[in-house]
Design an enzyme around this catalytic site. Sequence first.
Site, PDB file in Angstrom:
ATOM      1  NE  ARG A 226      -4.046   0.782  -1.268  1.00  0.00           N
ATOM      2  CZ  ARG A 226      -4.182   2.087  -1.050  1.00  0.00           C
ATOM      3  NH1 ARG A 226      -3.362   2.720  -0.239  1.00  0.00           N
ATOM      4  NH2 ARG A 226      -5.152   2.777  -1.625  1.00  0.00           N
ATOM      5  CG  HIS A 274      -3.916   3.710   5.423  1.00  0.00           C
ATOM      6  ND1 HIS A 274      -4.153   2.543   4.760  1.00  0.00           N
ATOM      7  CD2 HIS A 274      -3.902   4.675   4.456  1.00  0.00           C
ATOM      8  CE1 HIS A 274      -4.286   2.766   3.469  1.00  0.00           C
ATOM      9  NE2 HIS A 274      -4.141   4.072   3.253  1.00  0.00           N
TER      10      HIS A 274
HETATM   11  N1  LIG Z   1      -1.029   5.866   2.406  1.00  0.00           N
HETATM   12  C1  LIG Z   1      -2.000   6.614   1.913  1.00  0.00           C
HETATM   13  O1  LIG Z   1      -2.680   7.311   2.682  1.00  0.00           O
HETATM   14  C2  LIG Z   1      -2.262   6.650   0.429  1.00  0.00           C
HETATM   15  C3  LIG Z   1      -3.105   7.642  -0.084  1.00  0.00           C
HETATM   16  C4  LIG Z   1      -3.268   7.735  -1.458  1.00  0.00           C
HETATM   17  C5  LIG Z   1      -2.647   6.824  -2.313  1.00  0.00           C
HETATM   18  N2  LIG Z   1      -1.858   5.844  -1.793  1.00  0.00           N
HETATM   19  C6  LIG Z   1      -1.189   4.859  -2.713  1.00  0.00           C
HETATM   20  O2  LIG Z   1      -0.372   5.563  -3.645  1.00  0.00           O
HETATM   21  C7  LIG Z   1      -0.448   4.856  -4.891  1.00  0.00           C
HETATM   22  C8  LIG Z   1       0.086   5.712  -6.045  1.00  0.00           C
HETATM   23  O3  LIG Z   1      -0.856   6.716  -6.376  1.00  0.00           O
HETATM   24  P1  LIG Z   1      -0.657   7.663  -7.666  1.00  0.00           P
HETATM   25  O4  LIG Z   1      -1.868   8.514  -7.736  1.00  0.00           O
HETATM   26  O5  LIG Z   1       0.681   8.322  -7.640  1.00  0.00           O
HETATM   27  O6  LIG Z   1      -0.653   6.567  -8.836  1.00  0.00           O
HETATM   28  P2  LIG Z   1      -0.266   6.794 -10.365  1.00  0.00           P
HETATM   29  O7  LIG Z   1      -0.405   8.203 -10.761  1.00  0.00           O
HETATM   30  O8  LIG Z   1      -1.004   5.750 -11.128  1.00  0.00           O
HETATM   31  O9  LIG Z   1       1.313   6.441 -10.416  1.00  0.00           O
HETATM   32  C9  LIG Z   1       1.793   5.136 -10.267  1.00  0.00           C
HETATM   33  C10 LIG Z   1       3.261   5.083 -10.631  1.00  0.00           C
HETATM   34  O10 LIG Z   1       3.720   3.722 -10.426  1.00  0.00           O
HETATM   35  C11 LIG Z   1       4.316   3.251 -11.633  1.00  0.00           C
HETATM   36  N3  LIG Z   1       4.111   1.810 -11.788  1.00  0.00           N
HETATM   37  C12 LIG Z   1       2.942   1.135 -11.826  1.00  0.00           C
HETATM   38  N4  LIG Z   1       3.167  -0.181 -11.980  1.00  0.00           N
HETATM   39  C13 LIG Z   1       4.503  -0.326 -12.059  1.00  0.00           C
HETATM   40  C14 LIG Z   1       5.362  -1.448 -12.237  1.00  0.00           C
HETATM   41  N5  LIG Z   1       4.888  -2.695 -12.380  1.00  0.00           N
HETATM   42  N6  LIG Z   1       6.707  -1.241 -12.271  1.00  0.00           N
HETATM   43  C15 LIG Z   1       7.209   0.013 -12.140  1.00  0.00           C
HETATM   44  N7  LIG Z   1       6.452   1.120 -11.967  1.00  0.00           N
HETATM   45  C16 LIG Z   1       5.121   0.941 -11.927  1.00  0.00           C
HETATM   46  C17 LIG Z   1       3.667   4.027 -12.747  1.00  0.00           C
HETATM   47  O11 LIG Z   1       4.486   3.990 -13.892  1.00  0.00           O
HETATM   48  P3  LIG Z   1       3.920   4.455 -15.349  1.00  0.00           P
HETATM   49  O12 LIG Z   1       3.612   5.928 -15.196  1.00  0.00           O
HETATM   50  O13 LIG Z   1       5.025   4.191 -16.270  1.00  0.00           O
HETATM   51  O14 LIG Z   1       2.683   3.655 -15.562  1.00  0.00           O
HETATM   52  C18 LIG Z   1       3.575   5.426 -12.092  1.00  0.00           C
HETATM   53  O15 LIG Z   1       4.814   6.050 -12.170  1.00  0.00           O
HETATM   54  C19 LIG Z   1      -1.931   4.484  -4.964  1.00  0.00           C
HETATM   55  O16 LIG Z   1      -2.150   3.429  -5.877  1.00  0.00           O
HETATM   56  C20 LIG Z   1      -2.221   4.080  -3.534  1.00  0.00           C
HETATM   57  O17 LIG Z   1      -1.960   2.709  -3.371  1.00  0.00           O
HETATM   58  C21 LIG Z   1      -1.653   5.739  -0.454  1.00  0.00           C
END
Ligand SMILES: NC(=O)c1ccc[n+]([C@@H]2O[C@H](COP(=O)([O-])OP(=O)(O)OC[C@H]3O[C@@H](n4cnc5c(N)ncnc54)[C@H](OP(=O)(O)O)[C@@H]3O)[C@@H](O)[C@H]2O)c1
Length: 311
Positions: A226, A274
């Site tokens: 983000r 994006h």
């Molecule tokens: N650019 C684009 O087109 C696009 C598209 C889709 C998604 N995204 C972004 O990608 C993000 C990630 O998606 P995802 O599905 O992979 O999410 P996810 O499965 O929830 O994974 C998030 C990861 O971040 C870690 N995390 C969360 N808070 C943290 C903190 N305070 N300190 C350290 N690590 C932390 C989590 O650790 P734990 O496992 O230990 O909780 C987990 O490893 C989405 O939230 C979205 O913003 C972008």
Amino acid sequence: MAVLFRPFFPVDKSHWAPVLAETLADLDFRVFPDVGNPEDIRYYITWNLYKGDRIAWPNLKAVLSMRAGSDWYIGHPEAPVNASFVRMIDPGLTCSMREYVAAYVLRLHRELGSIERNFATMGNWNVLVPKLASERSVGFMGIGHLGMACADALKPFGFQLRGWSRSPKNLTGIETFSGDNDLDAFLAGTEILVCLLPLTPGTQDILDRQTLCRLPKGAALVNVARGKHLVENDLVALLDSGHLSHAVLDVFREEPLPDGHPFRTHPKITATPHIAAVTMPHTGSKKLRETIDLLERGGTPEGLLHPDRDY
Ligand SMILES: NC(=O)c1ccc[n+]([C@@H]2O[C@H](COP(=O)([O-])OP(=O)(O)OC[C@H]3O[C@@H](n4cnc5c(N)ncnc54)[C@H](OP(=O)(O)O)[C@@H]3O)[C@@H](O)[C@H]2O)c1
């Protein structure tokens, strides 16, 4: 039981609505603004909650998001109090994120941007001895659903893979780090940093001078999470000073990126609008169907938001 879909993008009516209608053919599928009797609405499929919307449908069980992040929903003034929220975990979206991240990590690793530029502007035909992938470290800030998929895609090249998360993890072929105590060590050994964190109060502005300075000199950044993770002026200062070599940015604090924004023309920034990962109608509809079926059986779908744990 009715499922209401709220189109937002122009393609939603042409691409999404027909596929959803087919996937949910045995259910009472409705397309906004044809809500019908509000008491029938049990699931609401949407990209957003809109100001002035009254989602006070008395039997609403869940808001099913078309988007992968939850940041837009938490604290939203229109969020219905008694309904669950499920973010989109779409295999098609995961696939597109994997392709994007692999493409740009490889591009940065082989320094293709500067090679192309030098050849185009100066006809530079110098032979470089590139680093082997096994000599290059790629670190994922956030090694959840998408981070893991991207790291897996890079494994066959032999990169030194690292992942930083909130809780400790044991992952095959990935050196893992967790929490504030490990952040220094994670950053110090990461040459290409990929941000795939969710946006939360704990991660907003995390890519600031203090964090980015801890990367080794010449490191590169890929931010596909983000825009609000990144402190934009700090990035520009570190690119200009030469501490960072390049940044690939798909997300921005203000979207669309305004005309005249320095990121549009900075020679060390590659910006994309994006598009890193897109929810795909066929795979996304199938996922929505699975989520509805699971919720109806009393199960816990992937992507169900637990505000206390997730934020
Ligand atoms: N650019 C684009 O087109 C696009 C598209 C889709 C998604 N995204 C972004 O990608 C993000 C990630 O998606 P995802 O599905 O992979 O999410 P996810 O499965 O929830 O994974 C998030 C990861 O971040 C870690 N995390 C969360 N808070 C943290 C903190 N305070 N300190 C350290 N690590 C932390 C989590 O650790 P734990 O496992 O230990 O909780 C987990 O490893 C989405 O939230 C979205 O913003 C972008």
